[in-house]
Every structure is written in structure tokens, then in C-alpha cells.
Scaffold this active site. Structure first.
Site, mmCIF file in Angstrom:
data_model
loop_
_atom_site.group_PDB
_atom_site.id
_atom_site.type_symbol
_atom_site.label_atom_id
_atom_site.label_comp_id
_atom_site.label_asym_id
_atom_site.label_seq_id
_atom_site.Cartn_x
_atom_site.Cartn_y
_atom_site.Cartn_z
ATOM 1 N N SER A 64 0.726 -1.090 0.120
ATOM 2 C CA SER A 64 0.029 0.004 0.031
ATOM 3 C C SER A 64 0.800 1.232 0.000
ATOM 4 O O SER A 64 0.267 2.439 -0.027
ATOM 5 C CB SER A 64 -1.106 0.225 1.245
ATOM 6 O OG SER A 64 -0.393 0.033 2.396
ATOM 7 N N THR A 198 -1.442 3.645 4.027
ATOM 8 C CA THR A 198 -0.585 4.715 4.343
ATOM 9 C C THR A 198 0.612 4.259 5.361
ATOM 10 O O THR A 198 0.227 3.589 6.168
ATOM 11 C CB THR A 198 -1.218 5.839 4.962
ATOM 12 O OG1 THR A 198 -2.474 6.210 4.096
ATOM 13 C CG2 THR A 198 -0.471 6.944 5.026
ATOM 14 N N THR A 216 1.706 6.999 0.521
ATOM 15 C CA THR A 216 0.865 6.098 0.082
ATOM 16 C C THR A 216 0.963 5.613 -1.272
ATOM 17 O O THR A 216 1.055 6.774 -2.083
ATOM 18 C CB THR A 216 -0.621 6.198 0.674
ATOM 19 O OG1 THR A 216 -1.416 5.262 0.242
ATOM 20 C CG2 THR A 216 -0.975 7.651 0.302
ATOM 21 N N ARG A 226 -8.028 10.539 -8.425
ATOM 22 C CA ARG A 226 -8.591 10.510 -6.886
ATOM 23 C C ARG A 226 -7.264 11.125 -6.028
ATOM 24 O O ARG A 226 -6.303 10.292 -6.008
ATOM 25 C CB ARG A 226 -8.976 9.015 -6.657
ATOM 26 C CG ARG A 226 -9.481 8.947 -4.958
ATOM 27 C CD ARG A 226 -8.400 8.430 -4.147
ATOM 28 N NE ARG A 226 -8.854 8.182 -2.604
ATOM 29 C CZ ARG A 226 -8.256 7.724 -1.668
ATOM 30 N NH1 ARG A 226 -6.699 7.348 -1.986
ATOM 31 N NH2 ARG A 226 -8.873 7.406 -0.534
#
Length: 338
Positions: A64, A198, A216, A226
Site C-alpha cells: 500500500s 498509508t 501511500t 482521486r
């Protein structure tokens, strides 16, 4: 040498306090070790945050953070990051960064070489190249596989609503229906314990100087363009050397609406214990989104720290890392969610 520093024990309950302090989200041990080593070698708090979060970018922490994870709807991995100086209140951030691996390094350059706070998209990538960062492919076999599997599952889950064709059953391209008939949708998280989103880190130096940062690759299968909470000051993280620092992790689309990191620091400014400050922030979000996935770490300028998370099925405890003179090595700690 750090172990010889004076230990400051705060009166009353809560965590013992000592400086310097490194605290970061999740059990990302190498990030904590890297940041602590920077302090041991005389680096600044900002250096420690940059190197610590940067280590997670290299390690692809949990898939991630960094390259090769969380492909968006087009299969591309893009990065968000920020870093904040609690002395000057300067922030450097990048969002939707493409083809550049060291996102928090680029964010640091935004502070050092511009009068801006946040750069985004292709323009952020062009800035990175001007600052000496190489273009590199962020796609890996793993991210390609994730994308392929998602397409084979009719693009489920995704982040669309109130569109045609029905986004809960098929892939796009989606468009607005001719006659809008909006469904009431309860606010809940698409993120899960397997999609941490994150690394957030707070570093407090011997003199109480605070720095914070995040990095992230965002939400898996996000709509291109986004931007989540991570690169937003006060949402992803916040640092103020007169009060403390905080960093959040989880469903950024929900959490960023409440500026949780800023709010936690303000609670600590008023004298609230860091653990309680974190809990108050989580409770505030719960009123509007009881099923949200998220957690936050908090630390004040004496080195007292805490964390809190929202309890949902499959996520009842939150693990985080702490480094301080009271610990022989960076140590994983855990808190029960509320």
C-alpha cells in the site's frame, strides 16, 4: 548516545514520555529503524521522516506504499505523499504522482525549492524530474495481476455510485443517468485491514521539534485522479512544535473530511493526553461513519504518545511502531479499537 539522553516521565497515567521519539503507523519496522538511525547519526527530524517513509516506499510496505501496488481503474499506480515542518509550519506535498518512486522525497523538495504546498499529477512528475528524480515504471507483475483479477470480477469493488451501467454489477465506462434517481448509500469503507493505504510518521526531537509525513499509493482500484487524505495537511498528518504531531491511516475519503490529524494536535494543545486525543478524533468520525476503517497515532512535545482505531469486523486492534530512549529497539505496540 540517544540512550543517554535525559528521560522525561510525565506525571499521572498514560504512556511514559521520552525524547527523541519516532512513532509510525502499522508494524512497519524497517521504516521505524531507518528514521531512528537518522536521528542517531545527527540528522534532523525532517530527515528522519523523509528517510523513514522513504524506506517504506522502497520496501513497498504491505503493498500500500510505493510502487507496484494499488493500481487504479486504468491499472496505473500513482503516489501521494506529504511532509511537514512543525517549526515553520511549512508543508510539501505531491498527489497523483506518476512514474517517480520517491514520493516523499519529491514532497520535501516542494518545501525546499518552491513557495507552494501541493503539486499534483503530470506537473508534479515534471517537477520531480527537474529536481533530479528519475522516471521509473511503477507497474509490477503484482500490480498487473491485481488489475487483471479485478477486471475479471466485473470491476468489483469500485468507487462509483448513481451511474449507468450499474457499477455494482459491471465495468464502465460509466456515465450519469439521463434522469438522476439517487439511491441513499450508507457511508462505509471499501478499505480493509488488507489495504492499509498509508505509512504515517511523527518524529519529535530532543528539543521538542516536531515533523510528520505520510506516503501511500492510495486506494486499490481508485478512480484515476482521486486524492485521499495522505497528502493533505491536517488530514494525513500534522506537526506543530508548540503542541505535537499526529498521522492518520485508513479510508482517506472519509477521514479527510474531519481533518483528524489537525484535530488531534489541537486536543493535545489544550492539554489532552495523546491517547485520549486520538480516541476523541475516532469518536468524532464514528458519529457520521460508524463503519469506517481507520486509525490515528498522536504524540505531544514531551514524547508522550498514543493511538486509537475504529472497531469493525476484522479490525479490532491497531499495530504501530515506537522508538524512544525507553526502548532498547524500535518496538511494535498494539491498541484495542474503540
Amino acid at each position: 548516545a540517544l540512550l543517554l539522553l535525559a528521560v522525561l516521565i510525565r506525571a499521572g497515567g498514560g504512556s511514559a514520555a521520552a525524547l527523541p521519539l519516532v512513532i509510525n503507523t502499522w508494524a512497519f519496522r524497517t521504516a521505524a529503524e531507518t528514521a531512528w538511525r537518522v536521528l542517531e547519526l545527527g540528522g534532523s527530524e525532517l530527515d528522519a521522516v523523509e528517510r523513514g517513509c522513504g524506506q517504506c516506499e522502497i520496501d513497498q510496505c504491505d503493498g500500500s506504499v510505493g510502487y507496484g501496488g494499488s493500481p487504479d481503474e486504468s491499472g496505473e499506480t500513482t503516489l501521494d505523499a506529504m511532509i511537514m515542518d512543525g517549526n515553520t509550519m511549512e508543508v510539501g506535498a505531491v498527489a497523483d504522482l506518476r512514474r517517480v518512486k520517491n514520493a516523499i522525497g519529491v514532497a520535501r523538495k516542494v518545501i525546499e525549492y518552491t513557495k507552494h504546498t501541493l503539486l499534483v499529477g503530470e506537473s508534479a512528475s515534471l517537477f520531480a524530474v527537474r529536481m533530479g528524480f528519475p522516471y521509473e515504471d511503477l507497474t509490477t507483475q503484482k500490480s498487473l495481476s491485481l488489475y487483471s483479477e479485478w477486471l475479471n470480477q466485473s470491476c468489483q469493488p469500485n468507487y462509483w455510485k448513481n451511474v449507468v451501467p450499474d457499477s455494482s454489477k459491471s465495468c464502465g465506462p460509466y456515465k450519469r443517468p439521463e434522469e438522476a434517481t439517487y439511491k441513499e448509500e450508507h457511508t462505509s469503507s471499501q478499505s480493509s485491514v488488507h489495504n492499509h493505504d498509508t505509512i504515517g510518521m511523527v518524529v519529535i526531537g530532543v528539543s521538542g521539534t516536531v515533523a510528520s509525513g505520510t506516503s501511500t499509493n492510495g486506494a486499490v482500484h481508485k478512480i484515476p485522479g482521486r486524492v485521499g487524505d495522505s497528502p493533505i495537511a491536517g488530514a494525513g498528518s500534522y506537526a506543530d512544535s508548540t503542541a505535537g504531531g499526529a498521522a492518520a491511516t485508513g479510508d482517506g475519503d472519509i477521514m479527510m473530511r474531519f481533518l483528524p490529524s489537525y484535530q488531534a494536535v489541537e486536543y493535545m494543545r489544550m492539554g489532552t493526553d495523546p491517547t485520549v486525543a486520538c480516541q476523541k478524533v475516532i469518536s468524532r468520525i464514528q458519529k457520521y461513519a460508524p463503519k469506517f476503517f481507520g486509525a490515528i497515532i498522536c504524540a505531544n512535545t514531551t514524547g508522550s504518545y498514543g493511538a486509537a482505531c475504529n472497531k469493525i469486523p476484522g479490525f479490532t486492534q491497531f499495530h504501530f511502531m515506537v522508538s524512544s530512549p525507553l526502548l532498547s529497539r524500535p518496538t511494535e505496540q498494539v491498541v484495542d479499537c474503540i
